[in-house]
Design a protein around this motif. Structure first.
Motif, mmCIF file in Angstrom:
data_model
loop_
_atom_site.group_PDB
_atom_site.id
_atom_site.type_symbol
_atom_site.label_atom_id
_atom_site.label_comp_id
_atom_site.label_asym_id
_atom_site.label_seq_id
_atom_site.Cartn_x
_atom_site.Cartn_y
_atom_site.Cartn_z
ATOM 1 N N THR A 125 0.836 -1.202 0.000
ATOM 2 C CA THR A 125 0.000 0.000 0.000
ATOM 3 C C THR A 125 0.871 1.252 0.000
ATOM 4 O O THR A 125 0.544 2.242 -0.639
ATOM 5 C CB THR A 125 -0.907 0.019 1.241
ATOM 6 N N LEU A 126 1.991 1.204 0.719
ATOM 7 C CA LEU A 126 2.866 2.368 0.761
ATOM 8 C C LEU A 126 3.779 2.436 -0.463
ATOM 9 O O LEU A 126 4.302 3.490 -0.787
ATOM 10 C CB LEU A 126 3.717 2.344 2.037
ATOM 11 N N LEU A 127 3.947 1.306 -1.134
ATOM 12 C CA LEU A 127 4.903 1.265 -2.241
ATOM 13 C C LEU A 127 4.546 2.255 -3.352
ATOM 14 O O LEU A 127 5.424 2.965 -3.858
ATOM 15 C CB LEU A 127 4.979 -0.152 -2.816
ATOM 16 N N ILE A 128 3.273 2.316 -3.711
ATOM 17 C CA ILE A 128 2.878 3.165 -4.851
ATOM 18 C C ILE A 128 3.110 4.653 -4.545
ATOM 19 O O ILE A 128 3.784 5.331 -5.316
ATOM 20 C CB ILE A 128 1.446 2.831 -5.284
ATOM 21 N N PRO A 129 2.613 5.180 -3.396
ATOM 22 C CA PRO A 129 2.949 6.580 -3.104
ATOM 23 C C PRO A 129 4.445 6.805 -2.905
ATOM 24 O O PRO A 129 4.961 7.849 -3.307
ATOM 25 C CB PRO A 129 2.178 6.875 -1.818
ATOM 26 N N PHE A 130 5.169 5.853 -2.317
ATOM 27 C CA PHE A 130 6.617 6.006 -2.158
ATOM 28 C C PHE A 130 7.279 6.152 -3.517
ATOM 29 O O PHE A 130 8.172 6.972 -3.707
ATOM 30 C CB PHE A 130 7.224 4.796 -1.445
ATOM 31 N N PHE A 131 6.840 5.340 -4.451
ATOM 32 C CA PHE A 131 7.405 5.411 -5.800
ATOM 33 C C PHE A 131 7.201 6.817 -6.367
ATOM 34 O O PHE A 131 8.145 7.433 -6.863
ATOM 35 C CB PHE A 131 6.754 4.348 -6.689
ATOM 36 N N PHE A 217 10.789 -2.971 -1.645
ATOM 37 C CA PHE A 217 11.185 -1.593 -1.914
ATOM 38 C C PHE A 217 12.493 -1.541 -2.696
ATOM 39 O O PHE A 217 12.664 -0.716 -3.578
ATOM 40 C CB PHE A 217 11.326 -0.800 -0.604
ATOM 41 N N ALA A 218 13.409 -2.438 -2.345
ATOM 42 C CA ALA A 218 14.678 -2.461 -3.060
ATOM 43 C C ALA A 218 14.451 -2.808 -4.525
ATOM 44 O O ALA A 218 15.125 -2.292 -5.410
ATOM 45 C CB ALA A 218 15.618 -3.474 -2.415
ATOM 46 N N LEU A 219 13.483 -3.667 -4.778
ATOM 47 C CA LEU A 219 13.177 -4.064 -6.152
ATOM 48 C C LEU A 219 12.630 -2.889 -6.953
ATOM 49 O O LEU A 219 12.956 -2.715 -8.124
ATOM 50 C CB LEU A 219 12.145 -5.200 -6.126
ATOM 51 N N THR A 220 11.795 -2.075 -6.303
ATOM 52 C CA THR A 220 11.053 -1.051 -7.032
ATOM 53 C C THR A 220 11.737 0.306 -7.037
ATOM 54 O O THR A 220 11.623 1.054 -7.991
ATOM 55 C CB THR A 220 9.657 -0.884 -6.404
ATOM 56 N N LEU A 221 12.427 0.651 -5.942
ATOM 57 C CA LEU A 221 12.932 2.015 -5.819
ATOM 58 C C LEU A 221 14.377 2.177 -6.282
ATOM 59 O O LEU A 221 14.918 3.264 -6.238
ATOM 60 C CB LEU A 221 12.778 2.512 -4.375
ATOM 61 N N THR A 222 15.006 1.076 -6.678
ATOM 62 C CA THR A 222 16.333 1.191 -7.280
ATOM 63 C C THR A 222 16.275 0.534 -8.653
ATOM 64 O O THR A 222 15.370 -0.245 -8.943
ATOM 65 C CB THR A 222 17.426 0.494 -6.459
ATOM 66 N N LYS A 223 17.244 0.878 -9.495
ATOM 67 C CA LYS A 223 17.182 0.349 -10.857
ATOM 68 C C LYS A 223 18.548 -0.125 -11.355
ATOM 69 O O LYS A 223 18.660 -1.221 -11.874
ATOM 70 C CB LYS A 223 16.625 1.418 -11.794
ATOM 71 N N SER A 224 19.587 0.710 -11.156
ATOM 72 C CA SER A 224 20.894 0.340 -11.693
ATOM 73 C C SER A 224 21.499 -0.757 -10.834
ATOM 74 O O SER A 224 21.239 -0.829 -9.628
ATOM 75 C CB SER A 224 21.810 1.562 -11.683
ATOM 76 N N SER A 225 22.316 -1.603 -11.440
ATOM 77 C CA SER A 225 22.850 -2.722 -10.658
ATOM 78 C C SER A 225 23.821 -2.231 -9.592
ATOM 79 O O SER A 225 24.100 -2.943 -8.639
ATOM 80 C CB SER A 225 23.489 -3.776 -11.553
ATOM 81 N N ASP A 226 24.310 -0.983 -9.706
ATOM 82 C CA ASP A 226 25.179 -0.441 -8.661
ATOM 83 C C ASP A 226 24.435 -0.146 -7.372
ATOM 84 O O ASP A 226 25.040 0.044 -6.321
ATOM 85 C CB ASP A 226 25.828 0.865 -9.149
ATOM 86 N N MET A 227 23.119 -0.051 -7.435
ATOM 87 C CA MET A 227 22.336 0.309 -6.257
ATOM 88 C C MET A 227 21.606 -0.887 -5.665
ATOM 89 O O MET A 227 20.927 -0.767 -4.660
ATOM 90 C CB MET A 227 21.292 1.379 -6.634
ATOM 91 N N ARG A 228 21.724 -2.032 -6.297
ATOM 92 C CA ARG A 228 20.945 -3.191 -5.857
ATOM 93 C C ARG A 228 21.494 -3.793 -4.561
ATOM 94 O O ARG A 228 22.698 -3.736 -4.301
ATOM 95 C CB ARG A 228 20.938 -4.259 -6.947
ATOM 96 N N THR A 229 20.608 -4.400 -3.777
ATOM 97 C CA THR A 229 21.029 -5.062 -2.543
ATOM 98 C C THR A 229 21.096 -6.578 -2.773
ATOM 99 O O THR A 229 20.731 -7.053 -3.848
ATOM 100 C CB THR A 229 20.043 -4.758 -1.412
ATOM 101 N N VAL A 230 21.530 -7.304 -1.766
ATOM 102 C CA VAL A 230 21.759 -8.748 -1.923
ATOM 103 C C VAL A 230 20.505 -9.508 -2.380
ATOM 104 O O VAL A 230 20.580 -10.296 -3.329
ATOM 105 C CB VAL A 230 22.341 -9.352 -0.622
ATOM 106 N N PRO A 231 19.338 -9.294 -1.735
ATOM 107 C CA PRO A 231 18.165 -10.053 -2.196
ATOM 108 C C PRO A 231 17.871 -9.842 -3.682
ATOM 109 O O PRO A 231 17.544 -10.791 -4.399
ATOM 110 C CB PRO A 231 17.024 -9.508 -1.345
ATOM 111 N N ILE A 232 18.026 -8.587 -4.143
ATOM 112 C CA ILE A 232 17.766 -8.324 -5.558
ATOM 113 C C ILE A 232 18.874 -8.944 -6.400
ATOM 114 O O ILE A 232 18.636 -9.449 -7.503
ATOM 115 C CB ILE A 232 17.695 -6.800 -5.823
#
Lengths: 280, 302
Positions: A125-131, A217-232
């Motif tokens: 629910t928070l993901l869409i406004p956060f985006f 959130f990590a999946l949606t709010l980051t895009k470049s592989s330099d910003m990705r976290t371990v789960p992504i």
């Protein structure tokens, strides 16, 4: 008569051990399989019949990860975000918890209810406004996008945990400071914080783990592989070459290291943090 | 003279004292207002707008997006899958957690073994949803260890594609989630078991109660408050599941494992229909709030 009772006791004990063994297999087999597969070559993973322990023990999967700058970057990002969120969360939560635990004020009860209920807000629910917000403030694909949004979920829980801990400390401690003419700020830093370390550690551990595990959130709010976290990173590994199972398992093992360490060396705090919401 | 001078000072001092707690609370309050209240209000507004977020000039759409969501059979399928997944997960988390807690609490096993087992039994808790998904994909691969084991035991004769067969996919993800989530119950119930007064059992022994009677009339009723509050919390959290499903089946095959969160995510980030996704996520929020209401009432009653 006596003998049959002893027989029954023995049977019960035997049944218990059989039950415990089944439970143990259920609990640990998938983990064992992950560990064992991470040391196999990729061809051995699907060998028929499956090999329980690697026939050819190899660390090639781990070497592949440690020599790949991109993958190390995922780990760096995960640690950076988790530590930043933990520091900020614990500091802000400590101040709020101090207010909740040591002061009477108007709106305390309703505020407490709001904080408890925020634990149950669906992340989606928070993901869409956060985006929308993250994009319009130019934070998309930055660490700040993750740090700020993670704190929305870590902060309420941390406040509850810290308040619970501060409530267990005797009030005479900080009242002594007040008698000496010290302000409440002095009381907090000179008296409360030093004796609250166990509570602070439990809160930090829990906050760190929440961040380390975050996916949506990590999946949606980051895009470049330099910003990705371990789960992504693990997800991307799965998408790119679906057959590098050994590397995926090695990545999973390495991704579980922080939780394992915390659990092994700070079991008490780990359990305190993980169950506080429910048992309290 | 001196009286008139001190009185207002005393009042103002009292005033500042009563403001102190708000000063301590202010960082958290400002933070939660900006990043919790504002987003909640905006998601509700989005759900009534035409092409929210994506275009600057949005128009009022009324209840159109809610009608679209509620008229979509896939939404109802997702709701059913979420309900099944959540209910089964909570039931099994509770029964497995209780069974394990009772076994680990028994005096029949030696204390060292007991503490070792306790550590091992908690292990599934230490894994992230993404990692759990990867592990279960590995063991449930068509050529994986579970299929070869079942074939060796002659239970099945063809390889089952657990995650890509629509008839097994939902059960497979539920199984993975059951494995991942029972330790919360187990740990909490273990703590609860240690809090039950011993004399209750001693009194029952004097009355000649059997083990099963003691379980049904002492242990379970004593654990009830913990069982209820964890079930509610587990229910609410499991309902929001995303990574596990996303990483195992992605909601497929052919929507067989689509849950509310994957359904909404796809609306927003695959079809880029932010308004409809907002409507769907407001519906999820409403469902969640119903359970939150019970959870808070229960927490306050304790």
């Amino acid at each position: 008569m006596r003998r049959s009772k002893r027989g029954k006791e023995r049977l019960l004990t035997l049944g218990l051990y059989v039950g415990l063994l089944c439970g143990l297999l259920f609990a640990t087999f998938p983990i064992f399989w992950m560990l064992s597969s991470s040391f196999k070559s990729n061809t051995e993973i699907f060998a028929l019949p499956p090999t329980v322990l690697p026939k050819l023990f190899t660390v090639e999967a781990y070497i592949a990860i440690f020599t790949d700058g991109q993958k190390l970057r995922y780990f760096f990002n995960s640690y950076l975000v988790a530590f930043a969120v933990t520091g900020l969360t614990v500091f802000i939560a400590l101040l709020s918890a101090y207010a909740f635990s040591r002061f009477r004020f108007i709106g305390k009860n309703s505020l407490n209810t709001i904080i408890i209920s925020t634990q149950t807000i669906p992340p989606i629910t928070l993901l869409i406004p956060f985006f929308g917000m993250v994009v319009s403030y130019g934070l998309f694909d930055t660490y700040w996008a993750l740090i700020l949004t993670y704190m929305v979920f870590t902060l309420p829980y941390a406040i509850l945990l810290m308040t619970g801990y501060l409530n267990t400390l005797p009030r005479d401690l900080d009242e002594a400071v007040a008698v000496d003419g010290g302000s409440s700020w002095t009381a907090l830093w000179r008296v409360i914080v030093p004796v609250s370390l166990p509570g602070i550690v439990a809160t930090s551990v829990y906050t760190f783990l929440l961040c380390w595990n975050e996916f949506l959130f990590a999946l949606t709010l980051t895009k470049s592989s330099d910003m990705r976290t371990v789960p992504i990173g693990i997800q991307m590994l799965m998408g790119q070459h679906a057959f590098e199972w050994n590397e995926m398992m090695a990545m999973s093992v390495l991704g579980s290291v922080p939780l394992m360490l915390v659990y092994l060396f700070a079991q008490k705090y780990f359990l305190a943090g993980m169950t506080a919401g429910a048992v309290k | 003279m001196s009286l008139t001078q001190t009185a207002p000072r005393r009042v103002s001092r009292k005033m500042t004292r009563s403001l102190i707690p708000y000063v301590y609370l202010s960082p958290a309050l400002i933070f939660l207002a900006l990043l919790m209240m504002v987003p909640m209000i905006s998601v509700i507004l989005y759900s009534f707008q035409e092409s929210a977020i994506l275009r600057p000039d949005t128009t009022f759409a009324g209840l159109k997006h809610y009608a679209e969501v509620l008229g979509d059979p896939i939404f109802w399928a997702s709701l059913w899958h979420t309900g099944y997944f959540t209910a089964m997960s909570v039931i099994f988390h509770m029964s497995i957690g209780l069974a394990f807690a009772l076994m680990l609490n028994s005096d029949r096993i030696n204390p060292t073994l007991r503490s070792v087992l306790r550590v091992l039994y908690i292990l599934p808790w230490l894994f992230t949803a993404v990692i759990i998904a990867v592990i279960w994909r590995l063991i449930l691969e068509p050529n994986g260890v579970v299929n070869s084991l079942l074939m060796a035991l002659n239970i099945i004769d063809t390889k089952i594609e657990w995650f890509s067969d629509p008839s097994t996919a939902l059960h497979a993800v539920t199984a993975a989630n059951i494995w991942a989530g029972y330790p919360l119950f187990m740990v909490s119930l273990l703590a609860g078991l240690q809090g039950i007064p011993r004399d209750l059992y001693e009194a029952a022994d004097i009355d000649g109660a059997s083990g099963i009677q003691k379980l049904a009339f002492i242990t379970i009723p004593q654990l009830m408050p913990i069982i209820i509050s964890i079930s509610l919390l587990d229910f609410i959290w499991t309902m929001h599941v995303f990574p596990l499903i996303w990483m195992t089946t992605g909601g497929g095959p052919i929507y067989a494992t689509e849950v509310l969160s994957t359904y909404t995510y796809k609306l927003a980030f695959a079809q880029f229909d932010m308004s409809q996704a907002a409507a769907s996520s407001v519906i999820i929020l409403m469902i969640s709030l119903c359970f939150t209401f019970f959870y808070i009432r229960h927490q306050k009653a304790r």
